[in-house]
Enzyme design. Structure first.
Site, PDB file in Angstrom:
ATOM      1  N   THR A  85       2.816  16.352  86.825  1.00 27.38           N
ATOM      2  CA  THR A  85       3.699  15.498  86.546  1.00 27.38           C
ATOM      3  C   THR A  85       4.896  16.188  85.685  1.00 27.38           C
ATOM      4  OG1 THR A  85       1.970  13.950  85.999  1.00 27.38           O
ATOM      5  CG2 THR A  85       3.816  13.621  84.877  1.00 27.38           C
ATOM      6  N   ASN A  97      -2.672  11.869  98.046  1.00 25.17           N
ATOM      7  CA  ASN A  97      -3.824  11.990  96.962  1.00 25.17           C
ATOM      8  C   ASN A  97      -4.829  10.805  97.215  1.00 25.17           C
ATOM      9  OD1 ASN A  97      -1.174  11.027  95.847  1.00 25.17           O
ATOM     10  ND2 ASN A  97      -2.637   9.945  94.496  1.00 25.17           N
ATOM     11  N   GLN A 155      -2.348  18.235  95.923  1.00 25.35           N
ATOM     12  CA  GLN A 155      -3.562  18.038  96.482  1.00 25.35           C
ATOM     13  C   GLN A 155      -3.841  19.108  97.753  1.00 25.35           C
ATOM     14  OE1 GLN A 155      -5.939  16.025  95.527  1.00 25.35           O
ATOM     15  NE2 GLN A 155      -4.920  14.624  94.136  1.00 25.35           N
ATOM     16  N   ALA A 202      -3.500  22.963  88.642  1.00 24.98           N
ATOM     17  CA  ALA A 202      -4.672  23.875  88.522  1.00 24.98           C
ATOM     18  C   ALA A 202      -6.005  22.675  88.486  1.00 24.98           C
ATOM     19  CB  ALA A 202      -4.903  24.760  87.210  1.00 24.98           C
ATOM     20  N   HIS A 203      -5.818  21.735  87.893  1.00 24.38           N
ATOM     21  CA  HIS A 203      -7.092  20.894  87.568  1.00 24.38           C
ATOM     22  C   HIS A 203      -7.614  20.288  88.873  1.00 24.38           C
ATOM     23  CE1 HIS A 203      -5.612  16.518  87.123  1.00 24.38           C
ATOM     24  NE2 HIS A 203      -4.399  17.094  86.914  1.00 24.38           N
ATOM     25  N   THR A 247       5.703  28.875  74.280  1.00 20.76           N
ATOM     26  CA  THR A 247       4.765  29.874  74.252  1.00 20.76           C
ATOM     27  C   THR A 247       3.823  29.616  75.640  1.00 20.76           C
ATOM     28  OG1 THR A 247       4.743  30.393  72.007  1.00 20.76           O
ATOM     29  CG2 THR A 247       2.886  31.158  73.146  1.00 20.76           C
ATOM     30  N   CYS A 301      -4.485   7.201  89.091  1.00 23.02           N
ATOM     31  CA  CYS A 301      -3.240   6.341  88.364  1.00 23.02           C
ATOM     32  C   CYS A 301      -3.332   4.994  88.893  1.00 23.02           C
ATOM     33  CB  CYS A 301      -1.928   7.208  88.913  1.00 23.02           C
ATOM     34  SG  CYS A 301      -2.151   8.822  89.040  1.00 23.02           S
TER      35      CYS A 301
HETATM   36  N1  PLP Z   1       0.991  14.773  92.156  1.00 18.69           N
HETATM   37  C1  PLP Z   1      -0.138  14.238  92.999  1.00 18.69           C
HETATM   38  C2  PLP Z   1      -0.125  14.153  94.262  1.00 18.69           C
HETATM   39  C3  PLP Z   1      -1.466  14.332  92.436  1.00 18.69           C
HETATM   40  O1  PLP Z   1      -2.514  13.843  92.937  1.00 18.69           O
HETATM   41  C4  PLP Z   1      -1.398  14.182  90.764  1.00 18.69           C
HETATM   42  C5  PLP Z   1      -2.593  14.117  90.052  1.00 18.69           C
HETATM   43  O2  PLP Z   1      -2.970  12.802  89.915  1.00 18.69           O
HETATM   44  C6  PLP Z   1      -0.155  14.549  90.441  1.00 18.69           C
HETATM   45  C7  PLP Z   1       0.836  14.758  90.920  1.00 18.69           C
HETATM   46  C8  PLP Z   1      -0.077  14.562  88.632  1.00 18.69           C
HETATM   47  O3  PLP Z   1      -0.574  16.120  88.171  1.00 18.69           O
HETATM   48  P1  PLP Z   1      -1.087  16.327  86.708  1.00 18.69           P
HETATM   49  O4  PLP Z   1      -2.179  15.502  86.283  1.00 18.69           O
HETATM   50  O5  PLP Z   1      -1.200  17.757  86.829  1.00 18.69           O
HETATM   51  O6  PLP Z   1       0.221  15.943  85.926  1.00 18.69           O
END
Ligand code: PLP
Length: 387
Positions: free
Chosen positions: A70, A147, A175, A195-196, A232, A320
């Site tokens: 994001t 996603n 993704q 990373a998540h 940092t 989302c």
């Molecule tokens: N872009 C895509 C394609 C995603 O699937 C997501 C996650 O929901 C994001 C952006 C946002 O990622 P983050 O949670 O690291 O802000």
């Protein structure tokens, strides 16, 4: 509890957890400080950046570590807004994540051209040449994999077209990275990842920024990240993210083959067990872990709750979009009607999801289908009696 919502977020891989703990315990010093322990931390940090750059095929200096996708997407559009005149426009696909769509619209109000998407879930590149006839186009943005549907997007082809026209190209690879081959990613002028989504920790990610770029500064107040992003550095997070990628790319091809076969077998059985189930994007190339299914009846929230009761975690859509009224913009773009959108389920497996877990999910679907039908027929009976 078998977890099938990995496109929302993933559990930490054990290699990533170990790397996180090690870096937090042994290398917690500020990498900018002027003593040896800080220099050791800086050394680990530099090596991680170099390893990542080598994996992606870009210069180490093109990587800007940040807090995730994001932030990464916002930073790119905010930067382009500052860089270009008020006439500049951007082309963005209809199915981008909101963290691309909203910053694009905020930075280029009424100057965003949407790249349409075919009912297959794939961006329609045949519409691109016309959009690029406008000399004010400053960027094209097409995500690598969606996603929600998991459908792979023709980002390599799009990059090629942009190159021929001399227009910078951005891909949100959130993704894609960790699931698919990296070839070509480092050639993108701008790229976003976090990373998540691949077994790393939350709150860490990176952008690739164009090699020739100067003046990219997503946060002011320090000289970190070569002045591109002050603050940092999150060394444990970055070290852990890189450890996750090292682990995944060691064995990715085998994982892809095994998991795709399991996911496909699951879908085949699901469509037999619950007649009338439709898999979105099944005629297109998709991420090997994702199933996006329209169920023949019953609201998706009921399916999710019933499966949850049986120990299986699936989703009603993107993290989302869930909780929002109406179909997601992705479903609307591929022509899924409102009534169908209420019956949509997203099932996304992990690199380690076993055949037993996929089979268990099939069995749970069969049970839930029977259960929901029973409830329906007893509700119908009640109605008949009361008439
Ligand atoms: N872009 C895509 C394609 C995603 O699937 C997501 C996650 O929901 C994001 C952006 C946002 O990622 P983050 O949670 O690291 O802000």
């Amino acid at each position: 509890m078998p977890y099938f919502d990995n496109n929302a977020t993933t559990p930490l891989l054990s290699v990533a957890e170990e790397a996180f703990i090690r870096a937090s315990r042994d290398h917690w010093h500020n990498t900018s400080s002027p003593y040896r322990s800080a220099a050791q931390a800086r050394n680990i940090f530099d090596k991680d950046r170099e390893w990542l750059a080598k994996l992606l095929g870009c210069p180490a200096s093109a990587i800007v570590f940040n807090s995730g996708a994001t932030e990464g997407n916002n930073a790119i559009f905010n930067f382009l807004e500052k860089k270009h005149s008020e006439r500049a426009r951007v082309v963005v696909s209809e199915i981008e994540h909101p963290s691309v769509l909203e910053p694009a619209l905020a930075a280029f109000p009424s100057r965003v051209d949407l790249l349409p998407v075919l009912p297959s879930g794939v961006a329609d590149l045949s519409a691109l040449p016309k959009l690029l006839e406008n000399p004010d186009v400053a960027l094209v943005s097409l995500m690598a994999a969606n996603n929600e549907s998991g459908v792979l997007q023709p980002w390599r082809k799009c990059l090629q077209i942009c190159r021929q026209k001399g227009i910078p190209f951005h891909t949100d690879a959130s993704q894609w990275l960790g699931k698919m081959t990296v070839e070509g990613l480092g050639d993108c002028d701008y790229l976003t990842a976090c990373a998540h989504k691949f077994g790393g920790p939350k709150g860490v990610g990176f952008d690739i920024i164009s090699r020739s770029e100067t003046g990219f500064n997503s946060q002011l107040g320090g000289v970190h990240e070569q002045g591109h992003r002050a603050g940092t550095e999150n060394l444990p997070g970055i070290h852990s993210m890189v450890a996750a990628l090292k682990g995944l790319y060691e064995n990715l091809e085998q994982t892809r083959v095994d998991q795709e076969a399991r996911r496909n077998a699951f879908e085949k059985t699901l469509c037999q067990q619950v007649p009338g189930t439709r898999i979105i994007g099944d005629q297109s190339e998709r991420l090997w872990n994702t199933t996006y299914a329209v169920m023949p009846s019953f609201a998706n929230t009921r399916w999710v709750a019933q499966l949850d009761k049986r120990g299986f975690i699936v989703s009603t859509g993107s993290a989302c979009a869930s909780g929002k009224e109406g179909p997601s913009h992705v479903l609307a773009a591929i022509g899924i009607e409102r009534s169908e959108a209420r019956r949509i389920l997203r099932i996304s497996g992990h690199w380690d999801t076993s055949s037993a877990a996929w089979n268990g999910l099939n069995a749970a679907f069969e049970e839930v289908w029977k259960e929901l039908n029973k409830t329906k027929s007893s509700a119908e009976k009640t109605r008949v009696i009361s008439v």
